[in-house]
Design a protein around this motif. Structure first.
Motif, PDB file in Angstrom:
ATOM      1  N   LEU A  41       3.727   2.162  -6.953  1.00 42.24           N
ATOM      2  CA  LEU A  41       2.853   1.057  -6.562  1.00 42.24           C
ATOM      3  C   LEU A  41       3.632  -0.022  -5.821  1.00 42.24           C
ATOM      4  N   ASP A  42       4.893  -0.201  -6.212  1.00 40.24           N
ATOM      5  CA  ASP A  42       5.740  -1.223  -5.585  1.00 40.24           C
ATOM      6  C   ASP A  42       6.350  -0.755  -4.266  1.00 40.24           C
ATOM      7  N   GLY A  43       6.087   0.488  -3.896  1.00 41.37           N
ATOM      8  CA  GLY A  43       6.667   1.053  -2.674  1.00 41.37           C
ATOM      9  C   GLY A  43       7.909   1.837  -3.020  1.00 41.37           C
ATOM     10  N   TYR A  44       7.747   3.121  -3.298  1.00 43.62           N
ATOM     11  CA  TYR A  44       8.848   3.899  -3.861  1.00 43.62           C
ATOM     12  C   TYR A  44      10.059   3.931  -2.931  1.00 43.62           C
ATOM     13  N   PRO A  45      11.257   3.654  -3.473  1.00 49.66           N
ATOM     14  CA  PRO A  45      12.480   3.672  -2.650  1.00 49.66           C
ATOM     15  C   PRO A  45      13.052   5.082  -2.515  1.00 49.66           C
ATOM     16  N   TRP A  46      12.406   5.915  -1.734  1.00 47.65           N
ATOM     17  CA  TRP A  46      12.858   7.295  -1.566  1.00 47.65           C
ATOM     18  C   TRP A  46      14.301   7.328  -1.075  1.00 47.65           C
ATOM     19  N   GLN A  47      15.086   8.196  -1.700  1.00 47.24           N
ATOM     20  CA  GLN A  47      16.469   8.393  -1.273  1.00 47.24           C
ATOM     21  C   GLN A  47      16.484   9.474  -0.177  1.00 47.24           C
ATOM     22  N   THR A  64      -1.109   7.522  -5.018  1.00 46.20           N
ATOM     23  CA  THR A  64      -2.527   7.516  -4.637  1.00 46.20           C
ATOM     24  C   THR A  64      -3.054   6.084  -4.569  1.00 46.20           C
ATOM     25  N   ALA A  65      -2.679   5.267  -5.561  1.00 44.90           N
ATOM     26  CA  ALA A  65      -3.176   3.890  -5.636  1.00 44.90           C
ATOM     27  C   ALA A  65      -2.745   3.041  -4.445  1.00 44.90           C
ATOM     28  N   THR A  66      -1.634   3.401  -3.805  1.00 47.91           N
ATOM     29  CA  THR A  66      -1.178   2.640  -2.630  1.00 47.91           C
ATOM     30  C   THR A  66      -1.998   2.972  -1.389  1.00 47.91           C
ATOM     31  N   TYR A 116       6.158   3.973 -15.818  1.00 50.10           N
ATOM     32  CA  TYR A 116       7.343   3.595 -15.058  1.00 50.10           C
ATOM     33  C   TYR A 116       7.283   4.198 -13.646  1.00 50.10           C
ATOM     34  N   GLY A 117       6.974   5.509 -13.564  1.00 53.62           N
ATOM     35  CA  GLY A 117       6.843   6.154 -12.258  1.00 53.62           C
ATOM     36  C   GLY A 117       5.684   5.580 -11.462  1.00 53.62           C
TER      37      GLY A 117
END
Length: 400
Positions: free
Chosen positions: A384-390, A107-109, A378-379
């Motif tokens: 926030l850093d741009g989740y690295p979705w697999q 949400t914060a992104t 942690y999540g």
């Protein structure tokens, strides 16, 4: 989570033997559904309240084969001719804090989509209503995972009560916690979104039938059933009812005009995470709804998927605990492969999040708020850093 209760299980052996010899019991009698009525049972007053997790219900098939364009525009205004995003949230007990943190960070992104469909199992079923209703409920979701302790979930029974009952623990506190957050106002909000064509589903397992059940939370919320609030709260508690550890939930049903009941337990008994039944013709669904672009399937697995090493003591309880943990991990991976295959078959994009192995904190109890706070953060930070979705299940890509 279930393995945490094994420490008490050994104490029950003597009492269990006594029970066998005396035939005593203290649990209420049931009126279970006869086998011949298994496919005819329904929740009284809400015919579309639930369906089998391994079948596509007749009412859905009829809807998507007979509706006109005008029908779809009227019944699915927020899902017709729109991009589709689906969110599936797994079980994981206290590790549900990871998925909660990820959602709030997303949400914060400013990039978190509105989900056309949200599904949940176990702890994921408790997260799902907040995720479904969107960022306006992030504060409540955060509060649940940052302030809840084990005593807010269960009361451990003494050895005699556990042996004469149906579980090691009493989940009255969990019932009260669910009622506090999933109240009439929230259920009305879910109903409004359901009427826009968005869907919220949670999973349980019908222990009598040994089959997964998918509950249509929005349909229940939008019904005029006089006990829909209590029914929804009980469904959510059933979805998190770990067999043996937590008491099962007895759900009233009706078949051929007669009242019966079913025993429902944690949806993770059947699958750790799901999006829709494999039997569903999802290409037909997206075609009829004129979905724009490829549907995006986001799966949050509130668990570690990488194997870890622990030197084991040669003792029955540690062996049993480790075995359960291993079974849950590998079952969860199997569920991810099924979802991935369905995405490939049906033209959806697969996106997976799970707890990385570099998170090494350990909980001091079943629901440790300090541990959950760190996991939530942690999540949150990963999102926030741009989740690295697999985009494939673990071990599938040769480049991993």
């Amino acid at each position: 989570m279930a393995s945490l209760f094994l420490k008490q299980a050994g104490q029950l052996s003597t009492v269990a033997l006594l029970l066998i010899l005396t035939g005593c019991t203290s649990v209420p009698e049931r009126h279970p559904l006869p086998p011949e009525y298994t496919t005819k049972a329904h929740s009284p007053g809400i015919p579309e309240a639930r369906f089998w997790g391994d079948e596509w219900p007749t009412f859905a098939t009829e809807r998507f084969t007979t509706f006109t364009e005008a029908d779809f525009r009227r019944e699915f205004p927020e899902s017709y001719e729109k991009p589709h995003n689906y969110l599936a949230i797994s079980g994981g007990g206290a590790n549900g804090a990871y998925g909660a943190g990820l959602l709030v960070g997303w949400t914060a992104t400013g990039e978190r989509p509105e989900f056309n469909m949200v599904t949940g199992v176990s702890t994921g079923s408790l997260t799902a209503p907040f995720a479904f209703l969107g960022p306006d409920y992030d504060d409540e979701l955060k509060t649940v995972y940052l302030t809840t302790t084990t005593s807010d979930i269960v009361i451990k029974r003494n050895v005699v009560d556990a042996a004469f009952g149906d579980s090691i623990a009493d989940t009255t506190p969990l019932k009260e916690l669910i009622a506090k957050y999933i109240d009439a106002d929230m259920i009305d909000a879910i109903a409004r979104e359901h009427e826009k064509g968005r869907r919220l589903f949670v999973g349980t397992v019908n222990l009598d039938a040994g089959r997964s059940v998918i509950w249509n939370i929005g349909a229940i919320a939008a019904s005029d059933h006089p006990r829909k609030v209590e029914l929804l709260q009980e469904v959510l508690r059933a979805s998190a009812a770990i067999p043996v550890a937590f008491p099962p939930i007895i759900s009233p049903v009706e078949a051929e005009g007669q009242p019966f009941d079913e025993m429902h337990v944690d949806g993770g008994t059947g699958s750790q995470v799901f999006v829709y039944p494999a039997a569903a013709d999802w290409r037909l669904v997206t075609q009829k709804l004129k979905v724009q672009g490829k549907p995006q399937v986001y799966v949050i697995r509130n668990s570690f998927l990488d194997p870890d090493y622990h030197g084991m003591k040669r003792n029955v309880l540690p062996i049993a605990s480790r075995t359960i943990d291993s079974l849950i991990r590998t079952q969860g991976i199997g569920d991810l492969y099924q979802i991935y295959v369905l995405c490939e078959r049906d033209g959806n994009d697969f996106n997976l999040a799970y707890i990385p192995s570099d998170f090494t904190e350990e909980p001091s109890e079943g629901f440790d708020p300090v541990y959950m706070g760190k996991l939530f953060e942690y999540g949150y930070q990963m999102a926030l850093d741009g989740y690295p979705w697999q985009h494939t299940p673990p071990g599938f890509s040769q480049n991993e």
